[in-house]
Motif scaffolding. Structure first.
Motif, PDB file in Angstrom:
ATOM      1  N   PRO A 150      73.332 -53.521   5.334  1.00 25.26           N
ATOM      2  CA  PRO A 150      71.903 -54.399   6.204  1.00 25.26           C
ATOM      3  C   PRO A 150      72.753 -55.579   6.805  1.00 25.26           C
ATOM      4  O   PRO A 150      73.078 -56.148   6.646  1.00 25.26           O
ATOM      5  CB  PRO A 150      71.232 -54.288   5.442  1.00 25.26           C
ATOM      6  N   GLY A 151      72.728 -55.973   8.301  1.00 26.62           N
ATOM      7  CA  GLY A 151      72.955 -57.332   9.130  1.00 26.62           C
ATOM      8  C   GLY A 151      72.282 -58.076   8.447  1.00 26.62           C
ATOM      9  O   GLY A 151      73.275 -59.277   8.070  1.00 26.62           O
ATOM     10  N   ARG A 152      71.138 -58.216   8.080  1.00 27.68           N
ATOM     11  CA  ARG A 152      70.870 -58.558   7.651  1.00 27.68           C
ATOM     12  C   ARG A 152      70.616 -59.127   6.609  1.00 27.68           C
ATOM     13  O   ARG A 152      70.919 -60.691   6.545  1.00 27.68           O
ATOM     14  CB  ARG A 152      68.847 -58.683   7.040  1.00 27.68           C
ATOM     15  N   LEU A 153      71.854 -59.154   5.276  1.00 25.33           N
ATOM     16  CA  LEU A 153      72.549 -59.336   4.318  1.00 25.33           C
ATOM     17  C   LEU A 153      73.762 -60.378   4.464  1.00 25.33           C
ATOM     18  O   LEU A 153      73.623 -61.659   3.545  1.00 25.33           O
ATOM     19  CB  LEU A 153      72.528 -57.956   3.263  1.00 25.33           C
ATOM     20  N   GLU A 174      73.903 -61.660   6.787  1.00 24.41           N
ATOM     21  CA  GLU A 174      72.949 -62.642   8.338  1.00 24.41           C
ATOM     22  C   GLU A 174      73.223 -63.788   6.892  1.00 24.41           C
ATOM     23  O   GLU A 174      72.733 -65.122   6.685  1.00 24.41           O
ATOM     24  CB  GLU A 174      72.310 -62.444   8.730  1.00 24.41           C
ATOM     25  N   SER A 175      72.175 -63.057   5.745  1.00 31.20           N
ATOM     26  CA  SER A 175      71.640 -64.187   5.377  1.00 31.20           C
ATOM     27  C   SER A 175      72.725 -64.950   4.081  1.00 31.20           C
ATOM     28  O   SER A 175      72.880 -66.116   3.747  1.00 31.20           O
ATOM     29  CB  SER A 175      71.284 -63.578   3.977  1.00 31.20           C
TER      30      SER A 175
END
Length: 323
Positions: A203-206, A208-209
Motif C-alpha cells: 500500500p502506498g500509504r505505508l 508515504e508514512s
C-alpha cells in the motif's frame, strides 16, 4: 413463532439445474486437483521402478559414490548431485540480488516511461528457450571468460588461502562457474517478475508514512516493503531455484560434462539433467539405462525436498505474522 408464517417456496427446475451444475463443477475441479497428485506420484513411481536395478545393485550408496563407469557397469550419483547443487547455488547467489535490484528499480526509482520497456524486456528474457541461452553461453560467454576473466581469477583469487581452491584451475571457459552464471541469467527474469509484482502490492500509504517520518528510500525498502512481501519474495526465489535445479540444455552446453569431483569452479563438471541428456541415447545395457533413470529419480527427490523446505519456511513465516 409459527413455521407456517414463512413458507418455503418449492424448488424450481432452475434451482435443480443450478445445484446439479454446482456439483458437476465441484467434481470437475476436484478431479483436476487429483490429476496433479496422481501425475506426480506416477512420475515418481515410474522413475523409481525404472531405476530399480541400479538401486538393487548399489543400494543407498548410489547417492554418495563418485564412480561412473559404463564399461564396468559401476555407477554413482555423487558427481551429478554435487554439480547440480553447486551450479544452482551459484545461480541463486547471483540472481537473487540482481533480481531484487531490478524489482526495486522498477517499482521505486525508474520513471514511468521506462518501467514499461524494461518490464517487457524481462518478460521476453523469460520466454527465450533454454537452448538459446546454452548456445549463447558456449559461443559468446565461454570464449570471453576463458580469455579475459578466468586467467585473472586463477592468478589472483586462486592463490588465496582457504577459498583459493574454488578459483584455481585452467581457464577453459567451460565449468561449473560458467554454468552457474548462465543459470543465473535464465532465472533472473522469473524472480524479478515475481518480486516486482509483489512489491507493487505494498500500500502506498505505508511507504508515504515511512517517508513522512524521515525514513530514507533504503529504510523504506528494508523496513516496510520487504517485511510486507517477505513470504511472496521467498516463494519467488524458490521458484527460480526449482528452475535452476532442473535445467538441462543450457547447462549441458557450458558445464563441460566431465564426470569428475572437483572443488574448483573453473573446472568442468556434470549435473543430473546434463548426464541424462548426454548419455541416455548411448545407454547400451539395462544397468546403464537403470542408472540414468535412477538419476532422474534422485533429481525428483532433490527438487521435491527443496520445494518442500520452501513451503515449510513459508508456513513458519505465516505463523510468525499471525496468519
Amino acid at each position: 413463532m409459527n413455521a407456517t408464517a414463512f413458507p418455503v417456496p418449492a424448488s424450481t427446475d432452475r434451482d435443480v439445474k443450478d445445484a446439479r451444475a454446482d456439483r458437476g463443477f465441484r467434481w470437475l475441479v476436484t478431479a483436476a486437483g487429483v490429476f496433479v497428485l496422481v501425475s506426480l506420484a506416477a512420475a515418481a513411481l515410474s522413475m523409481l521402478w525404472g531405476g530399480r536395478e541400479a538401486f538393487a545393485k548399489f543400494g543407498i550408496a548410489f547417492l554418495w559414490t563418485d564412480a561412473w563407469d559404463p564399461v564396468g557397469l559401476n555407477f554413482g550419483a555423487l558427481v551429478p548431485i554435487y554439480g547440480t547443487l553447486v551450479t544452482a547455488l551459484i545461480a541463486m547467489l547471483i540472481a537473487v540480488p540482481v533480481s531484487f535490484g531490478i524489482a526495486m528499480f522498477l517499482t521505486e526509482i525508474a520513471p514511468k516511461w521506462l518501467r514499461g520497456p524494461i518490464g517487457s524486456a524481462i518478460e521476453l528474457l523469460a520466454g527465450i528457450p533454454s537452448i538459446i541461452y546454452g548456445m549463447w553461453g558456449l559461443f559468446v560467454l565461454v570464449p570471453y571468460l576463458s580469455e579475459h576473466v578466468y586467467p585473472w581469477v586463477d592468478a589472483h583469487l586462486g592463490q588465496l588461502p582457504l577459498v583459493g581452491t574454488l578459483f584455481a584451475g585452467p581457464p577453459l571457459g567451460l565449468g561449473m562457474g560458467t554454468a552457474g552464471l548462465v543459470l543465473a541469467i535464465m532465472v533472473i527474469p522469473f524472480i524479478a517478475s515475481v518480486m516486482r509484482e509483489v512489491f507493487l502490492t505494498v500500500p502506498g500509504r505505508l511507504k508515504e508514512s515511512a517517508y513522512a517520518l524521515g525514513s530514507t528510500r533504503w529504510e523504506v525498502v528494508w523496513d516496510v516493503v520487504l517485511p510486507y512481501t517477505r513470504s511472496a519474495v521467498i516463494g519467488g526465489i524458490f521458484l527460480g531455484l526449482g528452475r535452476a535445479l532442473g535445467e538441462t540444455m543450457a547447462v549441458t552446453f557450458v558445464l563441460g560434462n566431465a564426470h569428475e569431483l572437483t572443488a574448483s569452479l573453473l573446472m568442468p563438471g556434470n549435473s543430473i539433467a546434463a548426464t541424462i541428456a548426454n548419455e541416455f541415447s548411448e545407454a547400451d545395457s539395462d544397468m546403464y539405462r537403470s542408472a540414468l533413470i535412477a538419476l532422474g529419480f534422485v533429481l525428483f527427490l532433490v527438487t521435491f525436498v527443496v520445494l518442500a523446505a520452501a513451503r515449510l519456511m513459508l508456513r513458519q513465516l505465516s505463523k510468525k505474522e499471525g496468519n
